[in-house]
Each structure stands twice: as C-alpha cells, then as structure tokens.
Design a protein around this motif. Sequence first.
Motif, PDB file in Angstrom:
ATOM      1  N   LEU A 108       0.845  -1.199   0.000  1.00  9.87           N
ATOM      2  CA  LEU A 108       0.000   0.000   0.000  1.00  9.87           C
ATOM      3  C   LEU A 108       0.877   1.244   0.000  1.00  9.87           C
ATOM      4  O   LEU A 108       0.612   2.212  -0.740  1.00  9.87           O
ATOM      5  N   ALA A 109       1.940   1.235   0.808  1.00  6.75           N
ATOM      6  CA  ALA A 109       2.860   2.366   0.841  1.00  6.75           C
ATOM      7  C   ALA A 109       3.528   2.556  -0.519  1.00  6.75           C
ATOM      8  O   ALA A 109       3.664   3.680  -1.012  1.00  6.75           O
ATOM      9  N   ALA A 110       3.934   1.446  -1.143  1.00  5.72           N
ATOM     10  CA  ALA A 110       4.579   1.538  -2.456  1.00  5.72           C
ATOM     11  C   ALA A 110       3.630   2.121  -3.490  1.00  5.72           C
ATOM     12  O   ALA A 110       4.033   2.924  -4.343  1.00  5.72           O
ATOM     13  N   MET A 111       2.362   1.716  -3.427  1.00  3.76           N
ATOM     14  CA  MET A 111       1.368   2.230  -4.367  1.00  3.76           C
ATOM     15  C   MET A 111       1.145   3.725  -4.133  1.00  3.76           C
ATOM     16  O   MET A 111       1.076   4.516  -5.086  1.00  3.76           O
ATOM     17  N   ALA A 112       1.062   4.132  -2.870  1.00  5.16           N
ATOM     18  CA  ALA A 112       0.856   5.546  -2.551  1.00  5.16           C
ATOM     19  C   ALA A 112       2.058   6.385  -2.986  1.00  5.16           C
ATOM     20  O   ALA A 112       1.898   7.488  -3.529  1.00  5.16           O
ATOM     21  N   VAL A 113       3.255   5.875  -2.765  1.00  5.77           N
ATOM     22  CA  VAL A 113       4.472   6.593  -3.164  1.00  5.77           C
ATOM     23  C   VAL A 113       4.528   6.742  -4.677  1.00  5.77           C
ATOM     24  O   VAL A 113       4.847   7.813  -5.211  1.00  5.77           O
ATOM     25  N   GLU A 114       4.221   5.647  -5.374  1.00  4.85           N
ATOM     26  CA  GLU A 114       4.233   5.699  -6.845  1.00  4.85           C
ATOM     27  C   GLU A 114       3.317   6.789  -7.369  1.00  4.85           C
ATOM     28  O   GLU A 114       3.702   7.589  -8.240  1.00  4.85           O
ATOM     29  N   GLU A 115       2.096   6.854  -6.855  1.00  5.73           N
ATOM     30  CA  GLU A 115       1.144   7.844  -7.356  1.00  5.73           C
ATOM     31  C   GLU A 115       1.507   9.252  -6.904  1.00  5.73           C
ATOM     32  O   GLU A 115       1.251  10.230  -7.620  1.00  5.73           O
ATOM     33  N   ALA A 116       2.122   9.383  -5.715  1.00  8.40           N
ATOM     34  CA  ALA A 116       2.580  10.702  -5.267  1.00  8.40           C
ATOM     35  C   ALA A 116       3.671  11.228  -6.197  1.00  8.40           C
ATOM     36  O   ALA A 116       3.722  12.426  -6.505  1.00  8.40           O
ATOM     37  N   MET A 117       4.540  10.344  -6.636  1.00  7.53           N
ATOM     38  CA  MET A 117       5.605  10.757  -7.559  1.00  7.53           C
ATOM     39  C   MET A 117       5.050  11.090  -8.939  1.00  7.53           C
ATOM     40  O   MET A 117       5.394  12.110  -9.534  1.00  7.53           O
ATOM     41  N   ARG A 118       4.186  10.219  -9.443  1.00 13.43           N
ATOM     42  CA  ARG A 118       3.680  10.402 -10.807  1.00 13.43           C
ATOM     43  C   ARG A 118       2.740  11.590 -10.904  1.00 13.43           C
ATOM     44  O   ARG A 118       2.745  12.320 -11.899  1.00 13.43           O
ATOM     45  N   GLY A 119       1.916  11.795  -9.896  1.00  8.17           N
ATOM     46  CA  GLY A 119       0.863  12.786 -10.000  1.00  8.17           C
ATOM     47  C   GLY A 119       1.271  14.197  -9.644  1.00  8.17           C
ATOM     48  O   GLY A 119       0.438  15.106  -9.711  1.00  8.17           O
ATOM     49  N   GLN A 120       2.522  14.406  -9.237  1.00 13.97           N
ATOM     50  CA  GLN A 120       2.958  15.730  -8.809  1.00 13.97           C
ATOM     51  C   GLN A 120       4.186  16.187  -9.601  1.00 13.97           C
ATOM     52  O   GLN A 120       4.895  15.363 -10.192  1.00 13.97           O
ATOM     53  N   PRO A 121       4.445  17.504  -9.614  1.00 11.52           N
ATOM     54  CA  PRO A 121       5.496  18.064 -10.471  1.00 11.52           C
ATOM     55  C   PRO A 121       6.906  17.830  -9.930  1.00 11.52           C
ATOM     56  O   PRO A 121       7.568  18.745  -9.435  1.00 11.52           O
ATOM     57  N   MET A 122       7.360  16.590 -10.012  1.00 10.46           N
ATOM     58  CA  MET A 122       8.726  16.245  -9.596  1.00 10.46           C
ATOM     59  C   MET A 122       9.520  15.804 -10.815  1.00 10.46           C
ATOM     60  O   MET A 122       9.010  15.112 -11.688  1.00 10.46           O
ATOM     61  N   ASP A 123      10.789  16.157 -10.804  1.00  9.33           N
ATOM     62  CA  ASP A 123      11.726  15.674 -11.827  1.00  9.33           C
ATOM     63  C   ASP A 123      12.650  14.604 -11.276  1.00  9.33           C
ATOM     64  O   ASP A 123      13.239  13.825 -12.029  1.00  9.33           O
ATOM     65  N   GLY A 124      12.800  14.577  -9.978  1.00  7.02           N
ATOM     66  CA  GLY A 124      13.627  13.588  -9.310  1.00  7.02           C
ATOM     67  C   GLY A 124      13.180  13.458  -7.875  1.00  7.02           C
ATOM     68  O   GLY A 124      12.403  14.282  -7.377  1.00  7.02           O
ATOM     69  N   ALA A 125      13.668  12.411  -7.193  1.00  5.02           N
ATOM     70  CA  ALA A 125      13.199  12.156  -5.831  1.00  5.02           C
ATOM     71  C   ALA A 125      14.348  11.687  -4.946  1.00  5.02           C
ATOM     72  O   ALA A 125      15.203  10.902  -5.370  1.00  5.02           O
ATOM     73  N   VAL A 126      14.337  12.173  -3.712  1.00  7.14           N
ATOM     74  CA  VAL A 126      15.200  11.651  -2.663  1.00  7.14           C
ATOM     75  C   VAL A 126      14.311  10.808  -1.761  1.00  7.14           C
ATOM     76  O   VAL A 126      13.316  11.304  -1.217  1.00  7.14           O
ATOM     77  N   LEU A 127      14.656   9.529  -1.633  1.00  6.83           N
ATOM     78  CA  LEU A 127      13.861   8.594  -0.845  1.00  6.83           C
ATOM     79  C   LEU A 127      14.436   8.572   0.562  1.00  6.83           C
ATOM     80  O   LEU A 127      15.465   7.956   0.825  1.00  6.83           O
ATOM     81  N   LEU A 128      13.772   9.262   1.477  1.00  8.23           N
ATOM     82  CA  LEU A 128      14.259   9.432   2.850  1.00  8.23           C
ATOM     83  C   LEU A 128      13.610   8.356   3.717  1.00  8.23           C
ATOM     84  O   LEU A 128      12.426   8.443   4.044  1.00  8.23           O
TER      85      LEU A 128
END
Length: 583
Positions: A108-128
Amino acid sequence: MKASDFKPAEWPRKLRSQEWYGGTSRDAIYHRGWMKNQGYPHDVFDGRPVIGILNTWADLTPCNGHLRELAEKVKAGVWEAGGLPVEVPVFSASENTFRPTAMMFRNLAAMAVEEAMRGQPMDGAVLLVGCDKTTPSLLMGAASVDMPSIVVTGGPMLNGYFRGERVGSGTHLWKFSEAVKAGEMTQEEFMEAEQSMSRSSGTCNTMGTASTMASMAEALGMALSGNAAIPAVDSRRRVMAMESGRRIVDMVKEDLKPSDVLTREAFENAIRTNGAIGGSTNAVVHLLAIAGRVGVDLTLDDWDRCGRDVATIVNLMPSGKYLMEEFYYAGGLPVVLKRLLDAGQLNAEALTVSGTAIGDEVRDVVNHNEDVILPVEKALTPQGGIAVLKGNLAPKGAVLKPSAATPELLTHRGRAVVFEDIDDYKARIADEDLDIDETCVMVLKNCGPKGYPGMAEVGNMGLPPKVLRKGITDMIRISDARMSGTAYGTVILHTSPEAAAGGPLAVVRSGDMIEVDVPNRRLHLDISEAELAERLTAWEAKHEQAASGYLWLHQTHVEGADTGADLDFLKGRRGSYVAKDSH
C-alpha cells in the motif's frame, strides 16, 4: 547497465515539472501562483529541477523520528546544486506499531508513493527512509515510476549497553525474553534492560532488516557509497544527506533513472552482499518485489545460486557480536564490497547513482577493524547467504539463514508439533503437558501473506519453557511467516505455497516426521505421495477472508513469498507520464 555504457542526457532540456510550471497559460499560473504563497520567487520555476524529498518521518515511526532534521540537509544540497526542493510526507509503515503487521502495508505504501511521484510536479526524488518497510516500499514505488531517485537512510542508533554487555536492539529483546522464561533473568531486570535497547535516534543497531535494507540500497547502487552504516546521530549522516541532495539534481540533468541502476547485475551484487553481511531473510521478499517492479526476472533460485558460496564476514548481531556503530568505524559496507570485488564475486561495472561503477567506488577502501569485518579465512560461516530449501513440504521454496542457525541442526529428522495459527501457538506453548522436546520440529501454519494476513514476523517462535529450562536455546522451526532481521536460530521461513493458499504446509499433522537437509537444500514431509495428495484434496481453507477495504484488496491480490509478496497488479514499470491538466 555497465557504468561505461551510460550516456548522460544533454542539458538543458525541458523537464517534466514544466508541464505544471512552465509558460504563461492559465494552468501554469494556477500551479505557480499557489506555490508562491510559500514565499518562492518567480525564478525558481524557470526550468530548474524540482526535487521531491519523500519523507517517511512520523512520530509513530520512531526509527524515522529524526528524518525531518535530515530533510533540511537534503534541501540545502538541492538548493546549492540549483534545484527546487519540495518535501513530501509519504506513507510510513512503522515496524513498531502497525497491526496486524507492517508487511501488510508495504505494498500500500509503495502504491501511494508511486502515485505521489507520478501525480505531482517532480523531476527527481530523494527517498528518505529508515524503518524496515519504508526502504523497500519507496524503492518499489520509484522503480515503477522510473524517475531519477536516490536513497538516503536515517542510519542506525548507537550501541546499547546493559551491565557492561552490548545490547542489540531486537536481538536482546528475544534473548532476554527467553532468559526470563528459562528463569535466568527476572522480570525486573528485563524492565531495567529496556532503557538500554534504544538509546538514540535511528533504526536497529544490529544487522536487522533496517540495516540490511540500507546495505541492499547501497549494494544495488541506489545510494551513495558509505550511506548504509553511518550512525543516525553522527554529523556525517547529515553530510551524506546534503551530498545526496546535490547529487539528485545532477542525476535529473543526466536522466539517470532506477532502470539504469537496478539491473540483474545490481541484484546479484545485493544478494552476495546480503550473504557477506549476514543480512535479514526479509531482504529476500523485498528484493524480489523491487525486481518485479523494475522488470528484472529475479527468482529464489538466484538467491541460492548467487549467495551460496559467499562467506559471512561481518561479525554483527544477530549472527556475531558487534553492532552497527563498530561496523561503520571499521569502514562499513564499502569494505565488504571490496572483499567481494577481490574475490571475484562483485559485478564491478554495475552503474550506481554516483554515475560511476561500483567497483571503482570501493577499490581503494581500507578495513580498520578485522575483528568486525573478518578475513575470509575467519568467516562466521564459509557459506552464508540465504539457503533456499525445496521438497514436498515447500514445492516453491522456503528460506533459512545459515549464519544465524545452529550447525548441528542443519541436518535433522524430527517429529512435527503443529500449531494451526499464532493464537494456537500462544495458547499452548507454555503448557507443561505439551508433547514436545528439543528433537521435535515446531510447525506454524497460516501466517503467510494471505493467512496472517500480511506475513508477520512470528516465524522465530519462542521455545517451550520446559525445553528452555534444560538449557536448550534452539530448535528447528518451520512456518510460512517471516522473522525479524534481529532474530536468530534454525528457523525455516516463507514456506511456499503458504498454508492459507492450500500449500502442503496446511496439511502437516502433529506426529508427522519432517526431514531437514540444508546442505542438500531439501525439506521433506515423510509421508507417501498418495497420502499427501489425499490430505490436500480434503483440505478446506480456514482463514477468514475480508469483505472490503485494503485488507480485501491485499488478500485477493497478494502473491506468494516466493515472488516477493507484491500485489499482482503492481508488477512492472508504469512510467512517469500523467494526463494533461484539466484546470
């Protein structure tokens, strides 16, 4: 991908975030205008990389309780490198608090993270990340989106001490708990020891699942070299966070994506590293799941093939005697990777997020303590890794951690004592009339991905008190559950297919004889094929199926432990494309 094959993209180019912020259209003004209420000047939206800092901080995730401070250092690095940092809280599956088990919420967390990344204006991500499931869940989400991403872990807590003895978080919880049952420690002493188990910010200070997955991220090439072992409260952890913030901006400019790093060669490096560090069995289901997201066909057979001849050289609890603090001072994971490199067991050309080959990163590192990171000739076990057992009791496989097992029990035939589920175990284990001794094989059913549900860490069942009082500290235990990475013993886990799915484990009866032959990778229920088939035909599911909600989704779509226990519809990469704005 080999480092020599990677060709950075040309810069400058139009970035993904410009779909939101670029131009003078009504939609662009809408998105920029709202962001400006936080005090951003207009020029930060001029085409510089937008970096999402995906933060798994939460008060109820104590291992990650210091990540807000760490995020500020990441931001500083992003700003310095010419990016726009935006901190984004994401689902944090805490090992300490989530019921029925944090593992049920990894997907569930992986699914939420995936959609948070895809659906918002990010070009890159730091996974903290830090706590056990946060590392794999964010890596799974990032792999599915395939956006430039880098891992920063929160680091382990400092050593614990109780009456002059090193105390490993988790490991000594099991040890002291068994000592109380055996009459060797009072409850009052146990309560006194509690204060020493977690004496600073950070994750477990043993080579538990959190430190294992931090090591896996580094061995995969998804974190900067040296990231895994720096203690949470060490100032060098903050330096690592800032350097990672700088690096992710360049990764966006180069278009260096997870699919460039997470190759078969990278996963083989991680599997061998897990053997060398005496890592958690939980790494098996997590790496299988990450590989499934990025499209690498990784199997249990790869775990046995790659890890079987790797010596366990990291002398840390639960397999050894030291803790993560000493591991860092000795040189950390780069020293282990160099040992693998020197032994010809590392794919040296594998690309990392630094943009260089992993072999080049570790070629000149030095071991500062050979009692912590041992020479191969003094290894804890010459064949570490994860042993994958198969047979009529586990047609799709089961796993065991040799470095944490009792050597004398690796070949054994014993009478099964069966517990139908964890409640049955809890109700009967302390019964003085339970027909069990140290030669028996404890069998626990219905604790797999569907059955528990969520595959809880209950596989390292505590021994019966009457056996503990004899001075016995280990017995063979078999289940479809997991166990904590901080635990130890001759524990056979992840038995697949699981009991709740009608696997052979479901029809084991007390009194059956079970043969365990780890050297030959065999797990056998000693009944005839005809009787096994008859029992399986007569079997009826007993676990309760949820009617709605995420529990229903999980039970309906979760796959077996042998393929990573991911949800079947989440396998594979889906990319970062998102539909056009409709404002």
